[in-house]
Design a protein around this motif. Sequence first.
Motif, PDB file in Angstrom:
ATOM      1  N   GLY A 146       7.205 -11.063  24.996  1.00  0.00           N
ATOM      2  CA  GLY A 146       7.231 -10.178  25.789  1.00  0.00           C
ATOM      3  C   GLY A 146       6.606 -10.275  27.202  1.00  0.00           C
ATOM      4  O   GLY A 146       6.491  -9.391  27.761  1.00  0.00           O
ATOM      5  N   HIS A 147       6.173 -11.547  27.257  1.00  0.00           N
ATOM      6  CA  HIS A 147       5.337 -11.807  28.513  1.00  0.00           C
ATOM      7  C   HIS A 147       6.186 -12.671  29.553  1.00  0.00           C
ATOM      8  O   HIS A 147       6.581 -13.689  28.964  1.00  0.00           O
ATOM      9  CB  HIS A 147       3.940 -12.652  28.148  1.00  0.00           C
ATOM     10  N   GLU A 148       6.611 -12.127  30.435  1.00  0.00           N
ATOM     11  CA  GLU A 148       7.344 -12.959  31.594  1.00  0.00           C
ATOM     12  C   GLU A 148       6.599 -13.974  32.341  1.00  0.00           C
ATOM     13  O   GLU A 148       5.563 -13.942  32.214  1.00  0.00           O
ATOM     14  CB  GLU A 148       7.815 -11.784  32.626  1.00  0.00           C
ATOM     15  N   GLY A 149       7.558 -15.132  32.426  1.00  0.00           N
ATOM     16  CA  GLY A 149       6.887 -16.334  32.967  1.00  0.00           C
ATOM     17  C   GLY A 149       6.010 -17.304  31.768  1.00  0.00           C
ATOM     18  O   GLY A 149       5.381 -18.071  32.333  1.00  0.00           O
ATOM     19  N   MET A 150       6.268 -16.755  30.671  1.00  0.00           N
ATOM     20  CA  MET A 150       5.380 -17.703  29.715  1.00  0.00           C
ATOM     21  C   MET A 150       6.546 -18.442  28.972  1.00  0.00           C
ATOM     22  O   MET A 150       7.555 -17.739  28.305  1.00  0.00           O
ATOM     23  CB  MET A 150       5.066 -16.856  28.762  1.00  0.00           C
ATOM     24  N   ALA A 151       6.349 -19.691  28.255  1.00  0.00           N
ATOM     25  CA  ALA A 151       7.182 -20.554  27.466  1.00  0.00           C
ATOM     26  C   ALA A 151       6.225 -21.332  26.480  1.00  0.00           C
ATOM     27  O   ALA A 151       5.252 -21.499  26.645  1.00  0.00           O
ATOM     28  CB  ALA A 151       8.186 -21.273  28.423  1.00  0.00           C
ATOM     29  N   VAL A 152       6.781 -21.676  25.541  1.00  0.00           N
ATOM     30  CA  VAL A 152       6.200 -22.673  24.637  1.00  0.00           C
ATOM     31  C   VAL A 152       6.891 -23.856  24.249  1.00  0.00           C
ATOM     32  O   VAL A 152       8.217 -23.983  24.350  1.00  0.00           O
ATOM     33  CB  VAL A 152       6.072 -21.770  23.041  1.00  0.00           C
ATOM     34  N   SER A 153       6.447 -24.941  24.336  1.00  0.00           N
ATOM     35  CA  SER A 153       7.013 -26.257  24.061  1.00  0.00           C
ATOM     36  C   SER A 153       6.560 -27.159  22.787  1.00  0.00           C
ATOM     37  O   SER A 153       5.227 -26.921  22.475  1.00  0.00           O
ATOM     38  CB  SER A 153       6.704 -27.358  25.399  1.00  0.00           C
ATOM     39  N   ASP A 154       7.326 -27.769  22.074  1.00  0.00           N
ATOM     40  CA  ASP A 154       6.780 -28.310  20.748  1.00  0.00           C
ATOM     41  C   ASP A 154       6.876 -29.880  21.152  1.00  0.00           C
ATOM     42  O   ASP A 154       6.854 -30.673  20.227  1.00  0.00           O
ATOM     43  CB  ASP A 154       7.634 -28.026  19.739  1.00  0.00           C
ATOM     44  N   ILE A 155       6.601 -30.241  22.160  1.00  0.00           N
ATOM     45  CA  ILE A 155       6.842 -31.511  22.966  1.00  0.00           C
ATOM     46  C   ILE A 155       5.528 -32.488  22.062  1.00  0.00           C
ATOM     47  O   ILE A 155       5.927 -33.395  21.623  1.00  0.00           O
ATOM     48  CB  ILE A 155       6.543 -31.813  24.221  1.00  0.00           C
ATOM     49  N   GLU A 156       4.515 -31.832  21.980  1.00  0.00           N
ATOM     50  CA  GLU A 156       3.368 -32.459  21.162  1.00  0.00           C
ATOM     51  C   GLU A 156       3.432 -32.543  19.718  1.00  0.00           C
ATOM     52  O   GLU A 156       3.346 -33.635  19.100  1.00  0.00           O
ATOM     53  CB  GLU A 156       1.973 -32.187  21.816  1.00  0.00           C
ATOM     54  N   THR A 157       4.018 -31.364  19.269  1.00  0.00           N
ATOM     55  CA  THR A 157       3.837 -31.312  17.825  1.00  0.00           C
ATOM     56  C   THR A 157       5.089 -31.911  17.169  1.00  0.00           C
ATOM     57  O   THR A 157       5.067 -32.334  16.067  1.00  0.00           O
ATOM     58  CB  THR A 157       4.006 -29.716  17.334  1.00  0.00           C
ATOM     59  N   SER A 158       6.315 -32.187  17.975  1.00  0.00           N
ATOM     60  CA  SER A 158       7.294 -32.897  17.653  1.00  0.00           C
ATOM     61  C   SER A 158       7.097 -34.382  17.713  1.00  0.00           C
ATOM     62  O   SER A 158       7.789 -35.253  16.884  1.00  0.00           O
ATOM     63  CB  SER A 158       8.725 -32.579  18.013  1.00  0.00           C
ATOM     64  N   ARG A 159       6.436 -34.743  18.507  1.00  0.00           N
ATOM     65  CA  ARG A 159       5.939 -36.272  18.738  1.00  0.00           C
ATOM     66  C   ARG A 159       5.170 -36.768  17.754  1.00  0.00           C
ATOM     67  O   ARG A 159       5.141 -38.001  17.209  1.00  0.00           O
ATOM     68  CB  ARG A 159       5.359 -36.497  20.264  1.00  0.00           C
TER      69      ARG A 159
END
Length: 196
Positions: free
Chosen positions: A64-77
């Motif tokens: 619900g917060h505009e302009g926010m995203a999450v990346s799994d780039i480190e957890t998947s690495r």
Amino acid sequence: MKYGIFGGTFDPPHVGHMNIAKAALDQLGLDEVIWVPANRNPLKRRRQSSAEQRLKMCELAIEGHEGMAVSDIETSRGGDSYLVDTLRELKMVMPGEYWFILGADALATFNDWKEPKEVLNLCRLAVFQRPGTDLQTVLSRLDPETRERIDLVTADVKGLSSSNIRDMAVRGEDWSHTVAPAVYGYVKENNIFEKE
């Protein structure tokens, strides 16, 4: 595109984290703040929630917060998480200008990070004041090249820390006001902190 990278352990992500992310978004004119939970912070060796749990908590925190995203780039690495590796990967798939969002306390250890000079080539540093850390003292210990790559962000961190919240949970105190309701529900449902 202008991206803010908000890295951390996020164990749990709390309302202070959201205030910081929103402040960086607004004050730096960013298009997006990407929350990047670390798989394993090489400078923090204490027990923590699993990478998958922290990733899920971040996803719930930004709903619900505009302009926010999450990346799994480190957890998947997997393995230890290093900002320089993350920035290199992100810039390949998402070209743009980057800022790494961090507190003055983390800035104090910047020279101990992996390839700090290369980090500064890849991004600017968006630094916010943390209670108990003298920002001017930290800045005075950095070389001029590093100071030139810093933008200060003013944010209300509410004096919160994830470790204090975990301690509150272990003691059986009410900590529901410190995180998004969805994060609180997820933690309670999965008994994440009570068993520490």
